[in-house]
Motif scaffolding. Structure first.
Motif, mmCIF file in Angstrom:
data_model
loop_
_atom_site.group_PDB
_atom_site.id
_atom_site.type_symbol
_atom_site.label_atom_id
_atom_site.label_comp_id
_atom_site.label_asym_id
_atom_site.label_seq_id
_atom_site.Cartn_x
_atom_site.Cartn_y
_atom_site.Cartn_z
ATOM 1 N N LEU A 131 0.809 -1.223 0.000
ATOM 2 C CA LEU A 131 0.000 0.000 0.000
ATOM 3 C C LEU A 131 0.835 1.263 0.000
ATOM 4 O O LEU A 131 0.424 2.290 -0.524
ATOM 5 N N TRP A 132 2.030 1.211 0.571
ATOM 6 C CA TRP A 132 2.836 2.420 0.705
ATOM 7 C C TRP A 132 3.784 2.626 -0.474
ATOM 8 O O TRP A 132 4.666 3.465 -0.410
ATOM 9 N N ASN A 133 3.597 1.883 -1.562
ATOM 10 C CA ASN A 133 4.415 2.045 -2.768
ATOM 11 C C ASN A 133 4.105 3.401 -3.413
ATOM 12 O O ASN A 133 2.988 3.639 -3.881
ATOM 13 N N GLU A 134 5.078 4.289 -3.481
ATOM 14 C CA GLU A 134 4.869 5.671 -3.930
ATOM 15 C C GLU A 134 5.347 5.922 -5.356
ATOM 16 O O GLU A 134 5.448 7.078 -5.779
ATOM 17 N N GLU A 135 5.593 4.884 -6.145
ATOM 18 C CA GLU A 135 6.207 5.111 -7.457
ATOM 19 C C GLU A 135 5.285 5.845 -8.429
ATOM 20 O O GLU A 135 5.751 6.571 -9.316
ATOM 21 N N THR A 136 3.958 5.653 -8.318
ATOM 22 C CA THR A 136 3.007 6.371 -9.176
ATOM 23 C C THR A 136 1.908 6.930 -8.296
ATOM 24 O O THR A 136 1.243 6.178 -7.579
ATOM 25 N N GLN A 137 1.706 8.259 -8.353
ATOM 26 C CA GLN A 137 0.787 8.905 -7.410
ATOM 27 C C GLN A 137 -0.111 9.927 -8.102
ATOM 28 O O GLN A 137 0.224 10.472 -9.156
ATOM 29 N N LEU A 138 -1.253 10.172 -7.476
ATOM 30 C CA LEU A 138 -2.150 11.267 -7.834
ATOM 31 C C LEU A 138 -2.164 12.250 -6.676
ATOM 32 O O LEU A 138 -2.447 11.867 -5.535
ATOM 33 N N LYS A 139 -1.844 13.500 -6.981
ATOM 34 C CA LYS A 139 -1.866 14.558 -5.965
ATOM 35 C C LYS A 139 -2.746 15.702 -6.457
ATOM 36 O O LYS A 139 -2.940 15.897 -7.650
ATOM 37 N N GLY A 140 -3.287 16.471 -5.513
ATOM 38 C CA GLY A 140 -4.053 17.655 -5.875
ATOM 39 C C GLY A 140 -5.387 17.369 -6.536
ATOM 40 O O GLY A 140 -5.883 18.180 -7.317
ATOM 41 N N PHE A 141 -6.026 16.237 -6.214
ATOM 42 C CA PHE A 141 -7.289 15.866 -6.847
ATOM 43 C C PHE A 141 -8.404 16.805 -6.387
ATOM 44 O O PHE A 141 -8.684 16.928 -5.193
ATOM 45 N N THR A 142 -9.081 17.442 -7.338
ATOM 46 C CA THR A 142 -10.090 18.459 -7.024
ATOM 47 C C THR A 142 -11.517 17.942 -7.097
ATOM 48 O O THR A 142 -12.465 18.719 -7.010
ATOM 49 N N GLY A 143 -11.688 16.629 -7.235
ATOM 50 C CA GLY A 143 -13.034 16.089 -7.304
ATOM 51 C C GLY A 143 -13.636 16.252 -8.684
ATOM 52 O O GLY A 143 -12.972 16.659 -9.642
ATOM 53 N N THR A 144 -14.936 15.953 -8.785
ATOM 54 C CA THR A 144 -15.626 16.051 -10.072
ATOM 55 C C THR A 144 -16.858 16.939 -9.998
ATOM 56 O O THR A 144 -17.793 16.790 -10.801
ATOM 57 N N GLY A 145 -16.891 17.839 -9.018
ATOM 58 C CA GLY A 145 -17.891 18.889 -9.007
ATOM 59 C C GLY A 145 -19.176 18.636 -8.261
ATOM 60 O O GLY A 145 -20.080 19.471 -8.302
ATOM 61 N N GLN A 146 -19.276 17.529 -7.542
ATOM 62 C CA GLN A 146 -20.525 17.227 -6.845
ATOM 63 C C GLN A 146 -20.616 17.862 -5.461
ATOM 64 O O GLN A 146 -21.666 17.854 -4.839
ATOM 65 N N ALA A 147 -19.513 18.390 -4.939
ATOM 66 C CA ALA A 147 -19.507 18.982 -3.607
ATOM 67 C C ALA A 147 -18.399 20.025 -3.541
ATOM 68 O O ALA A 147 -17.494 20.058 -4.388
ATOM 69 N N GLU A 148 -18.487 20.892 -2.533
ATOM 70 C CA GLU A 148 -17.445 21.888 -2.324
ATOM 71 C C GLU A 148 -16.107 21.182 -2.109
ATOM 72 O O GLU A 148 -16.020 20.161 -1.435
ATOM 73 N N THR A 149 -15.046 21.725 -2.699
ATOM 74 C CA THR A 149 -13.750 21.073 -2.630
ATOM 75 C C THR A 149 -12.842 21.746 -1.611
ATOM 76 O O THR A 149 -13.039 22.894 -1.230
ATOM 77 N N SER A 150 -11.844 20.993 -1.176
ATOM 78 C CA SER A 150 -10.821 21.516 -0.289
ATOM 79 C C SER A 150 -9.496 21.570 -1.035
ATOM 80 O O SER A 150 -9.183 20.695 -1.850
ATOM 81 N N ALA A 151 -8.713 22.608 -0.760
ATOM 82 C CA ALA A 151 -7.377 22.722 -1.348
ATOM 83 C C ALA A 151 -6.366 21.860 -0.607
ATOM 84 O O ALA A 151 -5.241 21.676 -1.077
ATOM 85 N N ARG A 152 -6.756 21.333 0.539
ATOM 86 C CA ARG A 152 -5.860 20.475 1.327
ATOM 87 C C ARG A 152 -6.109 19.032 0.901
ATOM 88 O O ARG A 152 -6.918 18.316 1.482
#
Length: 264
Positions: A131-152
């Protein structure tokens, strides 16, 4: 208390119903009883010194996450020692096996799907990861618009995905520090099944937030908003980690990460 609606459910670990099967104990957390048509998620408890060796069909894929205990796992002819947070992928038509060490029960969460006719297996799929394998990652995911998003925003590791040869199942691990979110989103054509693996946090399902602890499960049918967050603002609080993924895999996640969506 587990929450079940026509648009998905959150299942508490302590409320799962186990049945004896082939010397082990199995609970089907997600399956046809919840309306799931694409994915099944089982919890398998293998007693110390025992082996879980399920039968499989020629079009079946399996993904395993070891939740507790130690032992070994086989995928096809490959075998490796495993412990908590280790992961196993059994490609289409290949059997898998879980063996618990003599002095230690082993608990695993297992995702299963039947490969759709239009999908072809990968040519040289990855069979083991963590689970902790960091070789390929997604960061900064902003969602798909169904709810208010967080920048954190949380970080998501891709463990099994098209880039590692998985044509339909996938496995991702999202980990959230205090105050972080994996923003609310939907998968238009995929069923989502994931678990709380480590720490305490909250799961979003169809407009509501639910407290979650390790072993709890979320199931969201296609088009139903879901997400996760770590609501604790104490910076010293332990991280909250979840794992699972949409079935079939959703290419949007890989496009957002800037990686190819082709099955290798």
């Amino acid at each position: 208390m587990s929450t079940r609606t026509a648009r998905g459910c959150v299942i508490k670990a302590g409320e799962m119903e186990f049945r004896p099967l082939d010397g082990c104990r199995v609970a089907t957390a997600v399956g046809p009883h919840l309306g799931a048509r694409i994915v099944r998620l089982d919890v398998v408890e293998v007693p110390a010194g025992s082996v879980w060796r399920p039968s499989s069909s020629p079009r079946e894929e399996n993904v395993v996450v070891v939740f507790g205990g130690s032992g070994s796992a086989a995928s096809g002819t490959a075998r490796r020692p495993v412990g908590r947070a280790d992961t196993v992928y059994a490609p289409t038509g290949d059997p898998y096996e879980l063996s618990a060490d003599a002095g230690d029960d082993l608990t695993a969460y297992v995702w299963n799907t039947e490969l759709r006719p239009e999908r072809a297996p990968g040519t040289d799929p990855r069979r083991f990861s963590r689970l902790w394998n960091e070789e390929t990652q997604l960061k900064g995911f902003t969602g798909t618009g169904q709810a208010e998003t967080s920048a954190r925003t949380a970080t998501m590791n891709f463990l099994f995905w098209p880039g590692t040869g998985s044509p339909q199942l996938c496995l991702h691990c999202g980990f959230m520090q205090p105050g972080e979110y994996f923003n609310v989103h939907v998968h238009p054509e995929s069923e989502e099944a994931f678990i709380a693996f480590e720490g305490k946090g909250q799961l979003h399902l169809d407009g509501e937030w639910y407290d979650a602890a390790p072993g709890d499960v979320l199931f969201a049918p296609p088009g139903v908003p879901h997400g996760t967050r770590h609501p604790d603002e104490d910076p010293t609080a332990p991280r909250f980690a979840t794992c699972g993924g949409p079935t079939p895999f959703d290419p949007v996640l890989y496009q957002r990460a800037g990686v190819p969506t082709d099955v290798r």
